[in-house]
Structure formats: structure tokens, C-alpha cells
Design an enzyme around this catalytic site. Structure first.
Site, mmCIF file in Angstrom:
data_model
loop_
_atom_site.group_PDB
_atom_site.id
_atom_site.type_symbol
_atom_site.label_atom_id
_atom_site.label_comp_id
_atom_site.label_asym_id
_atom_site.label_seq_id
_atom_site.Cartn_x
_atom_site.Cartn_y
_atom_site.Cartn_z
ATOM 1 N N ASP A 1 0.830 -1.207 0.000
ATOM 2 C CA ASP A 1 0.000 0.000 0.000
ATOM 3 C C ASP A 1 0.867 1.261 0.000
ATOM 4 O OD1 ASP A 1 -2.321 1.446 0.030
ATOM 5 O OD2 ASP A 1 -3.237 0.271 1.633
ATOM 6 N N ASP B 1 -10.154 3.458 -3.537
ATOM 7 C CA ASP B 1 -10.774 2.240 -3.007
ATOM 8 C C ASP B 1 -12.179 2.000 -3.574
ATOM 9 O OD1 ASP B 1 -8.507 2.100 -1.575
ATOM 10 O OD2 ASP B 1 -9.462 2.029 0.398
#
Ligand code: GLA
Length: 869
Positions: free
Chosen positions: A469, A526
Site C-alpha cells: 500500500d 478504493d
């Protein structure tokens, strides 16, 4: 050389050549890996480096739209020289060429052969030093010159082959050369200090000559089998991996019976049970380039096309790595567009299950074990969902005293190795989450400045897949390329193959070449549990969500081992089956990774059947790896096309809008004509033959059809045409207006070229600017300068249509936002003012232009870059 021949024969050709000499000071050094590249003139290599108008190596590097060949040149545009791969090669006049691998080890110094890309790919893969021994002679036959001794009799040749015309002379020369080089290895591998070597593999590319003589042609298959066995015996390496590249005369169109029978003899080797997992055959016909695209009309010698030779080398290397890596791997033959037998870590989009969408932070050992069990019992594992990935919040909030990550002891009392073992015991693969910032997105310890330690931990726990990430990464002060080079090397150092998945909120990995480091990258922010979010994410990969509309989506940046990832699945988390299905169909056609994100413990049969739909999964997992692209879009109607390896194509006809409607695809939109069979992939049913088009009737909102069109086994259909490099990168000396280039990444509002955001002329102080762009806050766009530009210049200010009382800010960042390097900041600007920007951008590959403020409009008037050389 006679001495060598004598030695070869006298010692019964059974010397041990895998030697590991370990002087006291060399324990840390790995043995040199030796690869033998043998054969005929095509192995010597006839790919031109500069001759001819097209298809030479320089031309390829210049016209490299996908950035495939940039590794061949260094920053100054000179041919790159490797410091880990070395070559021993004699050219066709027997002139010896040795030294670090670079361009020019072909039949002549002006040419390349398979060694160039073979060496690059092998060198990238292995950590140790590599020596390529090229032994090749043009115009030789396997029945005579290379005649393997065991074809003559079990005791070998009737007489020692002293003269070039003697049977087996070149077979012996080949082995004698190898012996000679190995005896003097320190001459050819700089810095060699007795660390030993291993003969790692043998590559063979030959055959053109044998098709001329009927008897030689007929004996070819048997001769080749003998060659493999004899070479192994004579080198003392009974399991030596062997890769054969077919002679590939004239593409798939070649139908000369002699040529075909020779190619078939070579292909047949891949079907021998005894060679399964230790011999691979690369079908090279797909690497053929026609004379018009090549340096010469030579016909044989691949028209002297450099690309053909690069592809041969790459495929041979991939096949070799695969054999070396996985002894159980089936030496499988892949024909056509798919270029080689080596599968890589993610030859098709990865499939699995990830904990985030279902559980967010609430994961623990019990839940994960149950999920693993269900992945097996539900049939998901066998359908291809092999990775079980633990997302954020598996780790303790502090590292241990050695600075290592440890599991959250409440959630995972057995530790991470144990959970990995459990996952593996179920025949699944183990995936894990980390973040390249100093903290994860959940404020737990990130990997920044612990990269090698963490990759080592992962490897020791048996991790197979890493989701990396990007929260807090902007504080690293490093470019994405810098960060991922670190992870890539750190993973390589562990010696454990692990898939690397870049999770950077869809910033720009396709643009900066993430495929050099990772197998997949996010293209979106997301994904959430609603269909709007699903459509938005799909657009980042399939539409203009993240890139200039001219690219028609990101398809040109994806393919085997490098995938666009519009984020994980919400199938099972949406409102109803229609939404779940359209989500799955979109991910299938987009060749997106299929990471399920629902709570499998409460999965209904309907959801399970969607996730397991075999023919839909097959579209996603097609070996050609072409990402689907839009062939039509109007209002809420979209049609995607995805040409497949088997000669057919998959088509998605979709209605996103509220009004019920028919959607028609005509065959000319997908490269077909006349009558074509159509199959419904959800219903797994043939719908019959359709002339010129197919109509999906009465599609409700989110209604769609996913069909397969065309005849199985036909020549693969052409794919779409990529946007060429000069349209999106700075390529010329002098001035380039950025509004004349396509931006390679955008986030938030798209800019308007040569107008303000209202489509009116750009003006400041009653001066009108013809070039530039208008933006609405917030807007972010990336331009590819390619290290070619020296200055960026523009006049910036708020537009006349901006509200009076609000301010806006213009910033320019060096390459990507994760570097945190701001190279220009206008500060808050009020309407009625403007500023002149004139900054140094020398050497930058990208710049990111950002405009922020609340509901304001701004202009980058006259925005341009100047290149001095
Ligand atoms: C980011 C990622 C998500 C998920 C969370 C975990 O938001 O994009 O996919 O991994 O972090 O914190």
C-alpha cells in the site's frame, strides 16, 4: 582443438562439470551460472542494430510505444552494458567476442542474436553472475555436422571427427568449446575468484538446413531426441534443462511441407513424457515480422528483424527460468500470440480472496482458517482462487527488538508462519499486506526503511503475494520508481518468488512502468460496496477515468505478468445478483485481478455461482492476456471487446442506464465478418450463428450479455492499436505545448485543451492565449517528459469565470505525488492576478500538474516545455 577432442572422447564424455570450488574467501559468492546457446546462423544472430529502415534495434528503441526495449539503452542513449551477465561468442568469421552482455554479440558486431534478451531476462531473474557460451555455426545439419554420437552407435562415432566434413565434427566442436571456456572461466567472468560454476541450461535454435534434405528432415525428431540425451550425458548433467526454439521459418503462414514437417518435429519434443518438466519447446512462428517491417527482405534469418531475435531470446529465457524454477512444471507448448512457455508469477490476472472488503480490520486466526477451509470446500480454490491475502491490521503495533514485524498476538496467537502453513496445507497460496509508508493505512508499522527485513520475514513465513500500500509514502521523499526498485531487489534477495501488487490508489504505476517491478497495480481509489463505485473503478481501467480519452482505457499497459487492478471484488456485497454479475463480467473482460471480498462464511449459492462461473473466469484468465477495450460507448451503453488466444473474442454488451434498451455489436467492430457462432458465457449455451451482428434485447439497468464470438482455433484476431509514443511523450527538440500531448494520468477533473474549462478562449489581462489548458479544481494530470525537456513555462492564474472570493493554487511535482518533491508552488492566488512560471525540469521523466481550491477555475496558459537537445 585436437587435444580437446581427444580429452572429450578419452574421458568417456562423463566428466563432472558441476563444480563447486569453495576457497575460504568465496563462501558468500554464488557459483556462476552457465548457459549454453547453441545452434545455427539464427543462434549466431542476424538481427540488425542499425541497418535498414525499420525493424532494426535502434528503430525499435526509438519507436518503443510500450517501453519494452528501453532497458537496452542507458541514460545517454548508449547501449546498456550489464555487469552481471557475460558472453563468450565467436562470430561467423571465428572472431572471438567476449565481455559484458550488450548489443553486438550477434553473427557480426553489427547484429544481435537471441543472447541479448536471453541474457537480460536471465540476468534480471538470477542473483548470481551469468556466463553465456554461444556456440553456433551457420548452414549445418543435425543429421551430419551436429550428428549426436548415439545416433551412430552406442559407442559413438566410427572415427574421431577431425575434419569439418566428418560426421559429428560440429557436435564435438560445440562441447569442446564449452570445455575450453569452463577451463578458463576466470578469463570470461570478471572478478571470478574460484566460486565455482554450474551448467544451468542449454538452449538450441537450429533447423533451417535440415529441411533441404528429405532424409535429414525425416530423421530430425529422432536426431533431436538424441542430441538432448547426448549433450546431457557428455556434459555430465543428466537433468540439464533444455529449451528448443523452433526454426520458425515464415510465420504461421508457412505451409511448405518440408518446413512444416521440421517445425512439427521440433514441436513434438514437447510431447515426450520423459521430457516433461525438463525440456521446453518455444514455438517461434509468432515472432515473424514481414519484410516491409524489417531491415531486409531476406526471408530466412527472420528478415534480419531485431525484434524477432529479442522475442526468441526472451521466450527462451522464460522457458528456461520456468524449468529451473519448478521441476514439476509441465513443459507445455503455447502457440501463437502468447510468446513463450514460461509463465512468470502472474501469467494471468491473480485470483484469490482478500480480507479487507469483507472484514476490514476485524481479522483473526479463526476467521482466516475458516475462510481457507471454505475456499477449498466451495470449489473456489479449484476454480483458480488460489491466494488468500491478509489485508491491513494483521500486525502488532510495534516491531520486535530486532526491528521485525510480528503478528498481533491477540488476533494471531500462533504467529504468521503458522497461518501461512495452514493456508499452504489447504493447497492455497499466502498473501499479506504491508505499506511502503512508515505506517500502514491503519497506522500500524509500515515497511519504510525496513524493506529488506520485512521481505525477509515474509519469505520466512512462506508468503507468496505481497500487497504493498501507499499511505504516508509521500513522506518517504522517494519516487515510486525508487521505492519499488528497493522492494523488487529486496524480494529478489530473499530468493523466494513473491508476487508484488502495487496498491497506490491508482496513482500512476502504468505510466511510470510499474511492470518492471511488480505484477499488478491499482488503477483506482478504493472500491466500495455500491454499483456506482464499481462502475467508477472499472472506468479507471477500461475508460477515461485515469488517462486521456485517446488511450481508450489502460489496456495498452497490461498483459501477462503486468495487470491493471481496478481494486478487489465486491461481488456478494452489492444490492442484488444483477449488480454482482455485471461487476464480475466487467472485471472478467478487463483482465482485472479477481480478488473476492465477500464473507465466504455466509455466501449464498447465487453469489457462489457468480464467483465460480467457469466460462466467465476463462475470459479473465485467457492466456493471451489482452485487456478488453471499448468498441462502443454512448450514453449509458458500453460494448467491450477482448480478443482471446483461441481465435475467438469475448464481447460485453452493457446497459448502465435506467431505460430498458437493445444493444447491438456489429462484427466489424470486433474484426469479424459474415456468419459467426455466438455463445452465452453466463448461460454456457450456444446461441447459434449470427450474420454481421448480434443484439442483446431488452437489457434492464445493469443488464448485460457476455458472449464469445467466432470460431475456435482460427488465427488469433488482431488487437487494438496502441497510442504511439510521440503522442504522449516529449520526443522533439524545441517547444512542445503540453496541450498537444495526451496526459498519461489524471485524477479528479479532466483539463480542457487550449480553452478554459467553459470552452472559451484562455485570457489574462485581455491577452488571449491559443495554447494551454483550463482546469476546474481539483485537477491533477501527469505529462511524460521522458527526460527530454529542460524547462517548463506557463502563465497561470484563476479564470474569469471563477467566483470572486475564492483562491486557487497551482503546484508542480517532480514525477509523482509520492516523491513529495514540489518543484513549483504558486501559493494561494486570487482572481485578477497571474504569475509566470519558468522552471528547470531537466532530466525529469514526468511532471504532475495540480490545481486546487474550492470550486475554482484556473488556467495553465501557454503551458509548454522546451528541449535543448
Ligand atoms: C487502503 C487500500 C485498501 C486497504 C486499506 C487497508 O485504503 O487501498 O485496499 O488495503 O488501505 O488499510
Amino acid at each position: 582443438m585436437n587435444y580437446k577432442i581427444y580429452k572429450l572422447i578419452a574421458i568417456g564424455l562423463s566428466v563432472f562439470l558441476i563444480m563447486f570450488a569453495f576457497p575460504a574467501n568465496a563462501f558468500s559468492q554464488k557459483p556462476v551460472k552457465i548457459f549454453i546457446l547453441a545452434g545455427q546462423s539464427n543462434m549466431q544472430g542476424q538481427g540488425e542494430t542499425t541497418k535498414g529502415e525499420k525493424g532494426n534495434l535502434s528503430w525499435l528503441v526509438k519507436n518503443d510505444h510500450e517501453g519494452k526495449y528501453q532497458h537496452l539503452v542507458d541514460k545517454n542513449g548508449e547501449w546498456e552494458k550489464r555487469d552481471d551477465v557475460f558472453v563468450y561468442s565467436k562470430d561467423k568469421f571465428d572472431v572471438l567476442h567476449t565481455g559484458p552482455l550488450t548489443v553486438g554479440f550477434g553473427a557480426l558486431e553489427s547484429t544481435i542474436g537471441p543472447e541479448l534478451q536471453f541474457g537480460n531476462a536471465i540476468g534480471d531473474y538470477f542473483d548470481s553472475k551469468i556466463l553465456l557460451i554461444k556456440t553456433a555455426w551457420g548452414g549445418k545439419s543435425l543429421a551430419v555436422d551436429f550428428c549426436p554420437p548415439s545416433t551412430v552407435s552406442p559407442s559413438g562415432y566410427n572415427q574421431i571427427p577431425y575434419n569439418p566434413n566428418d560426421t559429428g565434427y560440429y557436435y564435438v566442436q560445440m562441447l569442446a568449446t564449452v570445455y575450453d571456456v569452463l577451463d578458463n572461466i576466470q578469463k570470461y567472468v570478471p572478478g571470478y575468484s574460484g566460486e565455482g560454476y554450474e551448467i544451468a541450461g542449454f538452449g538450441w535454435h537450429q533447423g533451417w538446413n535440415d529441411r533441404i534434405n528429405k532424409a535429414a528432415n525425416e530423421a530430425y525428431e529422432s536426431n533431436l531426441v538424441h542430441l538432448i540425451k547426448d549433450v546431457r550425458r557428455d556434459l555430465g548433467t543428466p537433468n540439464l534443462p533444455v529449451v528448443i526454439a523452433t526454426t520458425g521459418m515464415k510465420s504461421y503462414k508457412d505451409n511448405d511441407p518440408m518446413e512444416l514437417s521440421l517445425i512439427n518435429a521440433q514441436l513434438a519434443i514437447s510431447t515426450y513424457p520423459e521430457f516433461k518438466g525438463n525440456v521446453s519447446v518455444v514455438d517461434t512462428r509468432g515472432f515473424w515480422r514481414d519484410a516491409v517491417d524489417s531491415p531486409a527482405k531476406q526471408n530466412y534469418h527472420w528478415n534480419r528483424n531485431a525484434e524477432s531475435y529479442l522475442l526468441i531470446g526472451q521466450s527462451m529465457a522464460e522457458a528456461m527460468i520456468s524449468l529451473l524454477n519448478d521441476k514439476s512444471h509441465t513443459a507445455e507448448l503455447i502457440r501463437g500470440v502468447s510468446k513463450s512457455t514460461y509463465k512468470g508469477l502472474a501469467p494471468t490476472p491473480p485470483m484469490g480472496w482478500n480480507s479487507w472488503n469483507a472484514f476490514e480490520k476485524n481479522i483473526d486466526e479463526k476467521k482466516i482458517k475458516t475462510i481457507a477451509d471454505i475456499m477449498v470446500s466451495s470449489g473456489m480454490r479449484d476454480a483458480g482462487y488460489k491466494y488468500l491475502v491478509l489485508d491491513d491490521a494483521w500486525m502488532a503495533s510495534k516491531r520486535n527488538k530486532n526491528g521485525e514485524l510480528v503478528a498481533d498476538s491477540v488476533k494471531f496467537p500462533g504467529g504468521m508462519k503458522a497461518i501461512g502453513d495452514y493456508i499452504h496445507s489447504k493447497g492455497l497460496k499466502f498473501g499479506i499486506y504491508e505499506c511502503r509508508g512508515s505506517l500502514t493505512c491503519q497506522n500500524l508499522p509500515g515497511s519504510f526503511e525496513h524493506e529488506q527485513t520485512d521481505m525477509n520475514s515474509f519469505a520466512s513465513w512462506g508468503v507468496d503475494y505481497i500487497k504493498m500500500d501507499a499511505c504516508f509514502a509521500a513522506k518517504n521523499g522517494r519516487l515510486s520508481t525508487e521505492d519499488f526498485a528497493i522492494y523488487h531487489d529486496a524480494i529478489k534477495k530473499t530468493g523466494r518468488p513473491m508476487v508484488l501488487s502495487i496498491s497506490d490508489f491508482g496513482q500512476d504505476a502504468w505510466a511510470w512502468g510499474g511492470k518492471k517491478y511488480a505484477q499488478l497495480w491499482r488503477t483506482s481509489m478504493d472500491i466500495y460496496k455500491n454499483i456506482k463505485s464499481v462502475y467508477r473503478c472499472a472506468e479507471t481501467s477500461g475508460g477515461a477515468g485515469s488517462i486521456h480519452p485517446a488511450f481508450n482505457g489502460l489496456w495498452q499497459f497490461a498483459g501477462p505478468n503486468h495487470w491493471n487492478d481496478p481494486d478487489m471484488l465486491q461481488v456478494g456485497n452489492l444490492k442484488n445478483a444483477a449488480e454482482d454479475k455485471v461487476h464480475f463480467s466487467l472485471w472478467a473482460i478487463l483482465a482485472a485481478p479477481l480478488m473476492a471480498g465477500n464473507d465466504l462464511r455466509v455466501m449464498s449459492d447465487t453469489v457462489k455461482n457468480i464467483l465460480l462461473a467457469p466460462e466467465v473466469i476463462a475470459i479473465n484468465q485467457d492466456s493471451r492476456g489482452q485487456q478488453g477495450y471499448k468498441v462502443f460507448q454512448k450514453d449509458s451503453i458500453e460494448i467491450y471487446n477482448k480478443p482471446l488466444a483461441d481465435g475467438t473474442t469475448a464481447v460485453l454488451l452493457l446497459n448502465k442506464g435506467r431505460r430498458k434498451t437493445d444493444v447491438t455489436v456489429s462484427w466489424n467492430q470486433i474484426g469479424l465478418k459474415g456468419n459467426q457462432p455466438v455463445r452465452d458465457l453466463w448461460e454456457q449455451r450456444d446461441l447459434g450463428s449470427f450474420k454481421n451482428s448480434f443484439t442483446a434485447k431488452n437489457l434492464e439497468q445493469h443488464g448485460h450479455k457476455l458472449i464469445k464470438v467466432g470460431t475456435l482455433g482460427s488465427e488469433p484476431l488482431p488487437g487494438p492499436t496502441p497510442v504511439s509514443a510521440e503522442k504522449y511523450t516529449v520526443t522533439k527538440i524545441g517547444t512542445t505545448y503540453l496541450s498537444d500531448l495526451f496526459y498519461i494520468m489524471k485524477e479528479f477533473n479532466h483539463p480542457v485543451a487550449d480553452k478554459n474549462f467553459n470552452d472559451e478562449p484562455i485570457q489574462f489581462n485581455s491577452v488571449t492565449y491559443k495554447k494551454g489548458f483550463g482546469c476546474k479544481s481539483k485537477s491533477m494530470m501527469m505529462y511524460k517528459l521522458n527526460g527530454k525537456a529542460n524547462r517548463f513555462q506557463a502563465i497561470i492564474g484563476l479564470d474569469k469565470c471563477s467566483p470572486e472570493d475564492k483562491t486557487g493554487k497551482f503546484r508542480i511535482l517532480n514525477e509523482d505525488k509520492f516523491s513529495g518533491r514540489v518543484i513549483f508552488d504558486s501559493g494561494d492566488m486570487e482572481k485578477g492576478t497571474h504569475q509566470t512560471v519558468n522552471i528547470d525540469v531537466s532530466g525529469l521523466d514526468f511532471i504532475l500538474l495540480e490545481f486546487t481550491g474550492k470550486g475554482v477555475f484556473g488556467n495553465w496558459a501557454d503551458a509548454k516545455v522546451i528541449s535543448n537537445n
